[in-house]
Design an enzyme around this catalytic site. Structure first.
Site, short mmCIF file in Angstrom:
data_model
loop_
_atom_site.label_atom_id
_atom_site.label_comp_id
_atom_site.label_asym_id
_atom_site.label_seq_id
_atom_site.Cartn_x
_atom_site.Cartn_y
_atom_site.Cartn_z
CG ASN A 241 -1.77 1.23 1.31
OD1 ASN A 241 -1.91 1.96 0.33
ND2 ASN A 241 -2.37 1.48 2.47
CG HIS B 285 -6.02 2.38 5.23
ND1 HIS B 285 -5.55 3.32 6.12
CD2 HIS B 285 -4.99 1.49 5.05
CE1 HIS B 285 -4.30 3.01 6.46
NE2 HIS B 285 -3.95 1.90 5.81
CD GLU C 46 -3.12 6.01 6.50
OE1 GLU C 46 -3.13 5.98 5.25
OE2 GLU C 46 -2.18 5.54 7.18
CB SER D 163 4.85 -1.36 12.42
OG SER D 163 4.36 -0.06 12.65
CD GLU E 64 -3.83 -2.16 7.56
OE1 GLU E 64 -2.70 -2.41 7.16
OE2 GLU E 64 -4.42 -1.11 7.28
N GLY F 32 2.05 2.52 10.96
CA GLY F 32 3.00 3.63 10.80
C GLY F 32 3.68 4.05 12.09
C1 PEP Z 1 -1.00 0.61 6.35
O1 PEP Z 1 -1.09 1.82 6.25
O2 PEP Z 1 -1.91 -0.11 5.90
C2 PEP Z 1 0.16 0.05 7.02
C3 PEP Z 1 0.12 -1.19 7.42
O3 PEP Z 1 1.23 0.90 7.16
P1 PEP Z 1 2.66 0.54 7.84
O4 PEP Z 1 3.12 -0.76 7.28
O5 PEP Z 1 3.53 1.67 7.45
O6 PEP Z 1 2.41 0.46 9.31
#
Ligand code: PEP
Length: 257
Positions: free
Chosen positions: A9, A96, A98, A213, A168, A174
């Site tokens: 992503n 997501h 975000e 992460s 997630e 992040g």
């Molecule tokens: C994401 O935004 O879906 C995500 C998993 O980001 P990161 O791997 O940077 O934590």
């Protein structure tokens, strides 16, 4: 042995030069790992077609990062599912965190998007997960049930056939702090069980992947878990060396099993 689903992503990152360089390196190495991995790249909308044309011949897929609920008309700035399908997109990320937080997307809207994507025979990658406070209050399962139940009530559990759920935990996205793989394994089991027992249908091809992460140092611990069917990777997927390392780790686990 089931293939793992590895999704990159890219969010709002990348330009023509860096994407071309990434794809050049991906095309060189990724075919070695395709037997045991389904690889999906989710660039921003503007680069979708460019990425698709570049990788379609080697069986790597593209995903949009979102879609509008309207198919066409006076909706300035939006992207239609018909347009995504038209240019070769197969997967669409929805829900997501975000988008839930920065764009106020709620479960009702996400349910609409889920149904729309399925109705066009594309594959949703539905993101779900709890916030830091919800985790502290022991509400993870309650939150997950809420995020899934509107879809289940509206369409029944059969609609989850051939779909991807990305668990997630928001506190892990992040932050550099990934969740504990054993904890994630238990949540994935819970998700599969909740969907499968919702009504009489036994759901096939329900993929539950983890995101938060992930990097080449921690990927193995997650991918070794029986109910972690893949990974949704944000920042580590922007660096082709790191992404390829994760693909190799995933491949090696399955080769050795
Ligand atoms: C994401 O935004 O879906 C995500 C998993 O980001 P990161 O791997 O940077 O934590």
């Amino acid at each position: 042995m089931k293939k793992k689903f590895i999704v990159a992503n890219w969010k709002l990152n990348g330009d023509i030069k860096t994407i071309s360089n990434f794809l050049k390196n991906l095309k060189l190495k990724a075919p070695l790992y395709l037997k045991y991995n389904t690889i999906i790249i989710a660039p921003s909308t503007i680069y979708l077609e460019r990425v698709y044309k570049n990788i379609k011949d080697i069986n790597i897929f593209v995903s949009a990062q979102d879609v509008d609920i309207n198919k066409k008309g006076a909706f300035t700035g939006e992207t239609s599912i018909l347009m995504l399908k038209d240019i070769g997109v197969k997967y669409v990320i929805i829900g997501h965190s975000e988008r839930r937080f920065l764009h106020n997307e709620d479960n009702k809207l996400i349910t609409e998007k889920f149904g729309l994507i399925k109705s066009l025979n594309l594959i949703p990658i539905l993101c779900i997960g709890e916030s830091e406070n919800e985790r502290k209050e022991n509400k993870t399962k309650e939150v997950i049930k809420n995020q899934l139940s509107m879809i289940l009530k509206r369409f029944g559990n059969k609609i989850f056939t051939n779909t991807i759920i990305a668990y997630e935990p928001i506190w892990a996205i992040g932050t550099g702090i990934s969740a504990d793989p054993i904890y994630v394994q238990s949540i994935h089991k819970f998700i599969k069980n909740y969907i499968n027992t919702y009504d009489a249908n036994n759901i096939e091809k329900l993929i539950v992947q983890y995101g938060g992460s992930i990097n080449s140092k921690n990927a193995k611990n997650f991918l070794e878990q029986p109910d972690i069917d893949g990974l949704l990777i944000g920042s580590a997927s922007l660096i082709y060396e790191e992404f390829l390392k994760i693909l190799k780790i995933s491949n090696d686990i399955l080769v050795n099993n």
